[in-house]
Scaffold this motif. Structure first.
Motif, PDB file in Angstrom:
ATOM      1  N   GLN A   1       1.250   6.522  -6.726  1.00  0.00           N
ATOM      2  CA  GLN A   1       0.038   7.376  -7.234  1.00  0.00           C
ATOM      3  C   GLN A   1       0.454   8.769  -7.041  1.00  0.00           C
ATOM      4  O   GLN A   1       0.015   9.510  -7.854  1.00  0.00           O
TER       5      GLN A   1
ATOM      6  N   ARG B   1      -1.743  -2.200  -7.265  1.00  0.00           N
ATOM      7  CA  ARG B   1      -2.702  -2.429  -6.739  1.00  0.00           C
ATOM      8  C   ARG B   1      -3.173  -3.942  -6.967  1.00  0.00           C
ATOM      9  O   ARG B   1      -3.944  -4.376  -5.992  1.00  0.00           O
TER      10      ARG B   1
ATOM     11  N   GLU C   1       0.803  -1.137  -0.073  1.00  0.00           N
ATOM     12  CA  GLU C   1      -0.026   0.014  -0.089  1.00  0.00           C
ATOM     13  C   GLU C   1       0.771   1.205  -0.060  1.00  0.00           C
ATOM     14  O   GLU C   1       0.560   2.201  -0.624  1.00  0.00           O
TER      15      GLU C   1
ATOM     16  N   LEU D   1       2.284   1.707  -3.306  1.00  0.00           N
ATOM     17  CA  LEU D   1       0.865   2.335  -4.200  1.00  0.00           C
ATOM     18  C   LEU D   1       0.848   3.792  -4.032  1.00  0.00           C
ATOM     19  O   LEU D   1       0.488   4.018  -4.986  1.00  0.00           O
TER      20      LEU D   1
ATOM     21  N   GLU E   1      -1.720   0.497 -11.275  1.00  0.00           N
ATOM     22  CA  GLU E   1      -2.754  -0.661 -11.275  1.00  0.00           C
ATOM     23  C   GLU E   1      -2.018  -1.974 -11.254  1.00  0.00           C
ATOM     24  O   GLU E   1      -2.694  -2.850 -10.476  1.00  0.00           O
TER      25      GLU E   1
END
Length: 486
Positions: free
Chosen positions: A206, A237, A199, A202, A234
């Motif tokens: 992002q 994710r 996370e 990610l 993606e």
């Protein structure tokens, strides 16, 4: 009559004085692998500072210093279905030993019958027909089997050794359950850590996507950079779901080990987000301590003892069986029962014996082959235990080296990613360079997290191989419930 009784008593006294136990008396064979000096030698620790030869504590899971883990292990030992099954298998084996142990007790019996009928006159050498009458019989009997050749004692030896093997199987079940609870608890915690790392990666990616969009909007970027950033977002994710699935599977397994339903776990178990670590080098002891501690080795040795006793049982079956018996009672017409004319009694030995045949000798040879097979299995279990432990020590040492290399790589990748991210945001570096640095960091973080999880698995595997965790976990309770009678 007196001379016959006197002769009978002298004969019985002679047989009793000649009582012996046929078949081999058990002891661990001198050529068994466990008797070798090198079998109990210290393990090769491969200069690994994270292990030492200190004795393994009985409650090894407390080395992780995690109160929640301690409670989970305690509950599993109390409620786990495999432990309960092994416990009741031990009860079954113990009662089998009790039956064999008390097989030579004096047997008392009583019998009685009442009938209306007619006896055969001809069978009594009478010419006239005997009238219909009420017939009765009542009496007591007592019997005792003389174990002259040790058949019953050898059978008790065999049953006792089998019960000991069942006790070792119970210990093995406890060890396995403890290891599985610790393994899955650590796996759930590591999955939370890996999920958090994914996370975080990610989130960074992002941010990179947002920067790429802003640069495109300001005329300093291009669509290709935005597409690459979105692709990376993606992909990262997509890596979240496997960690969530891994954590859920570990939690469900813990629930099953505790004899709970899948959703019936304390919230604190699922909330673990940092796997506990050993605060000291892992204690492994030496080969001698391992061979004494591992339940599978004890079970194999006890099965060898049982197979050896079975040779004596088969051998004793080729000798006579003698039973002392006595009976007394009344037999006759119902209205005369109790009168002296209906009184009966008898006392004396009975003997049964069939001359040994090829079947009997084949039975003895079969038991001898069974004992040799049990010895081979015993040797194999000992060798496998030593091999398994030494192999796991080697794996642990090399995985620690790999973990340190991955940690160094992660630190270098983090510094490189920080530098390239700053240069890209300042417009001094192409986006592709920044993207490659972020990918490298994400891969390094994931590899390091996976390596940490592997180290935890290595530790649990080692503890399981060392065979600790059963000492004091219910042995006293079983002894109190089912004391072995002398």
């Amino acid at each position: 009559m007196r001379s016959i009784c006197r002769a009978t008593l002298f004969a019985l006294a002679g047989m009793l004085s000649a009582c012996t136990m046929v078949g081999p008396d058990y002891q661990v064979p001198s050529d068994a692998v466990i008797q070798r000096t090198d079998a109990g030698a210290p393990f090769d620790l491969l200069d690994n500072a994270q292990v030492d030869q200190a004795p393994l504590p009985a409650d090894w899971w407390k080395l992780y210093d995690d109160a929640l883990l301690d409670r989970l292990v305690h509950e599993a030992l109390a409620n786990n279905t495999d432990v309960r099954l092994a416990y009741h298998n031990l009860r079954h084996a113990y009662e089998g030993f009790q039956m064999a142990h008390h097989a030579q007790e004096v047997e008392f019996g009583a019998a009685g019958s009442l009938a209306r009928g007619q006896l055969s006159s001809e069978s009594l050498a009478l010419a006239e027909k005997i009238p219909v009458m009420n017939l009765a019989d009542a009496g007591l009997s007592v019997g005792y089997q003389l174990d002259l050749f040790g058949k019953l004692k050898r059978a008790a030896e065999s049953a006792g050794a089998s019960a000991d093997a069942s006790a070792a199987a119970l210990d093995a079940a406890r060890i396995t359950v403890v290891a599985e609870v610790v393994r899955n608890y650590l796996a759930a915690c590591h999955a939370s850590e890996e999920l958090a790392i994914a996370e975080h990666s990610l989130g960074i990616q992002q941010q990179q996507l947002d920067v790429a969009k802003r640069l495109l909007a300001g005329g300093r970027g291009n669509e290709v950079d935005v597409a690459r950033a979105r692709t990376q977002v993606e992909m990262l994710r997509a890596e979240l779901s496997p960690f969530e699935s891994k954590k859920a599977a570990a939690l469900y397994q813990i629930a099953a080990l505790l004899a709970r339903t899948p959703g019936d776990l304390p919230a604190a178990v699922a909330a673990c987000n940092h796997a506990p670590q050993l605060a000291q080098p892992l204690p492994v002891g030496d080969g001698g301590a391992l061979l004494k501690r591992r339940p599978d080795i004890r079970a194999a040795e006890r099965m060898l003892a049982s197979a050896t006793a079975d040779i004596g049982v088969a051998t004793a079956m080729m000798y006579p069986e003698i039973t002392l018996g006595a009976s007394a009672g009344y037999t006759g017409m119902l209205e005369h029962i109790g009168d002296p004319i209906t009184r009966r009694w008898s006392f004396g030995p009975s003997i049964s014996w069939h001359f040994p045949t090829r079947v009997d000798r084949a039975r003895v040879r079969a038991m001898e082959a069974g004992a040799e097979a049990a010895l081979a299995r015993f040797d194999g279990v000992v060798l496998d235990a030593l091999r398994e432990t030494q192999t796991l020590l080697s794996h642990y040492a090399h995985d620690l080296q790999r973990n340190q290399s991955l940690r160094d790589a992660r630190d270098a990748a983090r510094r490189a990613a920080d530098d390239t991210r700053r240069l890209y945001q300042e417009g001094r570096l192409a986006y592709l360079d920044s993207l490659d640095a972020e990918r490298t960091l994400a891969a390094a973080e994931a590899a390091l997290a996976d390596s940490a999880a592997q180290l935890s698995r290595d530790q649990v595997d080692l503890f399981l191989s060392l065979g600790g965790g059963w000492e004091g976990s219910g042995q006293a309770e079983i002894a109190a419930r089912h004391p072995v009678e002398p």
